[in-house]
Motif scaffolding. Structure first.
Motif, PDB file in Angstrom:
ATOM      1  N   MET A 188       0.795  -1.110   0.094  1.00 20.78           N
ATOM      2  CA  MET A 188      -0.199   0.539  -0.488  1.00 20.78           C
ATOM      3  C   MET A 188       0.654   1.249  -0.334  1.00 20.78           C
ATOM      4  N   GLY A 189       2.366   1.100   0.545  1.00 17.59           N
ATOM      5  CA  GLY A 189       3.323   1.965   0.943  1.00 17.59           C
ATOM      6  C   GLY A 189       3.581   2.671  -0.888  1.00 17.59           C
ATOM      7  N   ASN A 190       3.404   1.578  -1.462  1.00 21.58           N
ATOM      8  CA  ASN A 190       4.500   1.481  -2.825  1.00 21.58           C
ATOM      9  C   ASN A 190       3.057   2.159  -4.007  1.00 21.58           C
ATOM     10  N   PHE A 191       1.769   2.221  -3.411  1.00 25.09           N
ATOM     11  CA  PHE A 191       0.177   2.263  -3.874  1.00 25.09           C
ATOM     12  C   PHE A 191       0.804   3.581  -3.898  1.00 25.09           C
ATOM     13  N   VAL A 192       0.314   4.106  -3.065  1.00 22.87           N
ATOM     14  CA  VAL A 192       0.088   5.200  -2.514  1.00 22.87           C
ATOM     15  C   VAL A 192       1.452   6.675  -3.563  1.00 22.87           C
ATOM     16  N   GLY A 193       2.276   6.293  -3.069  1.00 22.82           N
ATOM     17  CA  GLY A 193       4.155   6.667  -3.888  1.00 22.82           C
ATOM     18  C   GLY A 193       3.801   6.611  -5.432  1.00 22.82           C
ATOM     19  N   ALA A 194       3.465   5.409  -6.372  1.00 25.07           N
ATOM     20  CA  ALA A 194       2.942   5.507  -7.273  1.00 25.07           C
ATOM     21  C   ALA A 194       2.211   6.531  -7.924  1.00 25.07           C
ATOM     22  N   LEU A 195       0.734   6.675  -6.849  1.00 22.24           N
ATOM     23  CA  LEU A 195      -0.288   7.791  -7.281  1.00 22.24           C
ATOM     24  C   LEU A 195       0.122   8.757  -7.404  1.00 22.24           C
ATOM     25  N   LEU A 196       0.979   9.299  -6.045  1.00 26.66           N
ATOM     26  CA  LEU A 196       1.734  10.696  -6.432  1.00 26.66           C
ATOM     27  C   LEU A 196       2.430  10.864  -7.306  1.00 26.66           C
ATOM     28  N   ILE A 197       3.248  10.073  -7.520  1.00 27.56           N
ATOM     29  CA  ILE A 197       4.100  10.325  -9.221  1.00 27.56           C
ATOM     30  C   ILE A 197       3.497  10.237  -9.986  1.00 27.56           C
ATOM     31  N   ARG A 198       2.344   9.995 -10.984  1.00 27.43           N
ATOM     32  CA  ARG A 198       1.704  10.036 -11.694  1.00 27.43           C
ATOM     33  C   ARG A 198       0.851  11.148 -11.674  1.00 27.43           C
ATOM     34  N   SER A 199       0.477  11.784 -10.403  1.00 29.83           N
ATOM     35  CA  SER A 199      -0.715  12.709 -10.242  1.00 29.83           C
ATOM     36  C   SER A 199       0.500  13.492 -11.069  1.00 29.83           C
ATOM     37  N   PHE A 200       1.769  13.969 -10.090  1.00 29.52           N
ATOM     38  CA  PHE A 200       2.672  14.714 -10.739  1.00 29.52           C
ATOM     39  C   PHE A 200       2.998  14.823 -11.757  1.00 29.52           C
ATOM     40  N   GLU A 201       3.223  13.575 -12.373  1.00 27.13           N
ATOM     41  CA  GLU A 201       3.395  14.073 -13.807  1.00 27.13           C
ATOM     42  C   GLU A 201       2.315  14.128 -14.645  1.00 27.13           C
ATOM     43  N   ARG A 202       1.752  14.029 -14.592  1.00 22.11           N
ATOM     44  CA  ARG A 202      -0.087  14.271 -15.190  1.00 22.11           C
ATOM     45  C   ARG A 202      -0.015  15.808 -14.991  1.00 22.11           C
ATOM     46  N   THR A 203       0.299  16.203 -13.985  1.00 24.67           N
ATOM     47  CA  THR A 203      -0.238  17.711 -13.168  1.00 24.67           C
ATOM     48  C   THR A 203       1.358  19.026 -14.500  1.00 24.67           C
ATOM     49  N   SER A 204       1.896  18.033 -14.621  1.00 23.01           N
ATOM     50  CA  SER A 204       3.634  18.660 -15.354  1.00 23.01           C
ATOM     51  C   SER A 204       2.567  18.803 -16.553  1.00 23.01           C
ATOM     52  N   ARG A 205       1.995  17.880 -17.050  1.00 23.15           N
ATOM     53  CA  ARG A 205       1.460  17.094 -18.678  1.00 23.15           C
ATOM     54  C   ARG A 205       0.297  18.243 -18.392  1.00 23.15           C
ATOM     55  N   VAL A 206      -0.629  18.307 -17.818  1.00 18.70           N
ATOM     56  CA  VAL A 206      -1.719  19.721 -17.808  1.00 18.70           C
ATOM     57  C   VAL A 206      -1.518  21.259 -17.869  1.00 18.70           C
ATOM     58  N   TYR A 207      -0.601  21.025 -17.177  1.00 15.45           N
ATOM     59  CA  TYR A 207      -0.263  22.504 -16.735  1.00 15.45           C
ATOM     60  C   TYR A 207       0.873  22.835 -18.666  1.00 15.45           C
ATOM     61  N   SER A 208       1.287  22.132 -18.709  1.00 19.22           N
ATOM     62  CA  SER A 208       2.760  22.204 -20.546  1.00 19.22           C
ATOM     63  C   SER A 208       1.126  22.582 -21.319  1.00 19.22           C
ATOM     64  N   ALA A 209       0.300  21.622 -21.475  1.00 20.31           N
ATOM     65  CA  ALA A 209      -1.185  21.937 -22.945  1.00 20.31           C
ATOM     66  C   ALA A 209      -1.592  23.450 -22.494  1.00 20.31           C
ATOM     67  N   MET A 210      -2.254  23.444 -20.787  1.00 19.11           N
ATOM     68  CA  MET A 210      -3.140  24.849 -20.720  1.00 19.11           C
ATOM     69  C   MET A 210      -1.357  25.816 -21.107  1.00 19.11           C
ATOM     70  N   LEU A 211      -0.339  25.655 -21.236  1.00 17.67           N
ATOM     71  CA  LEU A 211       0.092  27.285 -21.348  1.00 17.67           C
ATOM     72  C   LEU A 211       0.602  27.112 -23.023  1.00 17.67           C
ATOM     73  N   SER A 212       0.334  25.576 -23.611  1.00 22.24           N
ATOM     74  CA  SER A 212       0.658  25.531 -25.360  1.00 22.24           C
ATOM     75  C   SER A 212      -0.603  26.451 -25.639  1.00 22.24           C
ATOM     76  N   LYS A 213      -1.691  26.337 -25.124  1.00 22.82           N
ATOM     77  CA  LYS A 213      -3.219  27.111 -25.120  1.00 22.82           C
ATOM     78  C   LYS A 213      -2.868  28.168 -24.933  1.00 22.82           C
ATOM     79  N   GLY A 214      -2.512  29.017 -24.785  1.00 22.56           N
ATOM     80  CA  GLY A 214      -2.227  30.721 -24.319  1.00 22.56           C
ATOM     81  C   GLY A 214      -2.664  31.055 -22.875  1.00 22.56           C
ATOM     82  N   TYR A 215      -2.558  29.789 -21.763  1.00 17.42           N
ATOM     83  CA  TYR A 215      -2.665  29.427 -20.680  1.00 17.42           C
ATOM     84  C   TYR A 215      -1.858  30.934 -20.047  1.00 17.42           C
ATOM     85  N   GLU A 216      -2.285  32.535 -18.839  1.00 18.49           N
ATOM     86  CA  GLU A 216      -1.993  33.230 -18.847  1.00 18.49           C
ATOM     87  C   GLU A 216      -1.870  33.347 -17.546  1.00 18.49           C
ATOM     88  N   GLY A 217      -2.718  32.078 -16.373  1.00  9.94           N
ATOM     89  CA  GLY A 217      -3.521  32.698 -15.123  1.00  9.94           C
ATOM     90  C   GLY A 217      -4.520  33.285 -14.835  1.00  9.94           C
TER      91      GLY A 217
END
Length: 262
Positions: A188-217
């Motif tokens: 379960m510890g590995n499960f939570v760790g993997a979930l956090l890493i996936r969440s961080f990676e998804r956050t980075s991808r979403v933020y990059s996608a938003m920037l590419s579409k002109g997001y300015e805050g």
């Protein structure tokens, strides 16, 4: 438990048709006053008002009751702790522990006010699409960062729930069975760790996608608001009732009752 608080926002009612900006301002004022109430009878009156508002939204009661169940579970310990820990005069003892009616009264007051606030919150965000409510908050000069954090948190709750379900299914397909042992804790510890890493990676991808579409805050939307006379009448009624509730509480109509058990 249902997390999509705006599931029934499409239902036609006078609350749904209410301009979201004015609705938020009026009902948040009501919530603020409810939080300040000091007497149980007035708090009970505010609960009746909250029930009336939620009835006007036509949101099914079984849907709202999910929120009430959470509040009951969260506040139930107060009924066990406050009567026995409140620094008042003990009315009697239970298993050697002093029981104070003042603590019991405080438990009831907190519970009634919490239910009234949760019901009103359901009326605010359950009677409009969540994104529309967020745009309304932005129009009300609520800090953009706060509005976007609420919006993205709400949006990605469902994404991460799906992620958890997929990971659970993958673990079970590999023969994992949850038990009370170290192997389960490690897994379960590995499960939570993997979930956090996936969440961080998804956050980075979403933020990059938003920037590419002109997001300015800042959130941009095609949603526009136009308040009419009926919206202000509804707001006036809520403010009038709220001020009346606050006045009754402040002039201590029920002050003698405070000395009683409630």
């Amino acid at each position: 438990m249902a997390f999509d608080i705006d599931r029934f926002s499409h239902i036609e009612s006078s609350v749904q048709r209410w301009d979201p900006r004015i609705k938020i301002l009026s009902l948040v004022f009501f919530i603020f006053v409810v939080a300040l109430l000091q007497t149980i009878p007035v708090a009970a009156a505010s609960l009746v008002i909250a029930i009336t508002i939620i009835k006007l939204t036509n949101i099914p009661f079984h849907f709202v009751s999910n929120s009430i169940k959470v509040i009951v579970i969260f506040l139930a310990p107060f009924f066990l702790m406050l009567p026995f820990s409140y620094p008042g005069e003990a009315a009697f003892h239970i298993i050697g522990l002093p029981f104070a009616w003042e603590g019991f009264r405080l438990s009831i007051l907190i519970f009634v006010k919490a239910v009234a606030i949760v019901l009103t919150t359901n009326a605010i965000f359950g009677s409009s699409r969540f994104d529309v409510s967020m745009i309304a908050l932005q129009n009300l000069r609520c800090p953009k960062v706060l509005v976007q954090m609420i919006l993205f948190t709400y949006r990605y709750i469902f994404v991460f729930i799906d992620e958890i379900k997929r990971m659970e299914k993958a673990m079970r397909s590999k023969g994992f069975v949850m038990k009370a042992n170290m192997n389960t804790l490690r897994t379960m510890g590995n499960f939570v760790g993997a979930l956090l890493i996936r969440s961080f990676e998804r956050t980075s991808r979403v933020y990059s996608a938003m920037l590419s579409k002109g997001y300015e805050g800042e959130l941009h939307s095609l949603v526009s608001f136009k308040a009419c006379g009926k919206d202000y009448v509804k707001a006036g009624l809520i403010v009038l009732v709220t001020v009346a509730v606050l006045a009754v509480d402040l002039i201590r109509v029920f002050a003698p009752a405070i000395k009683g058990w409630y």
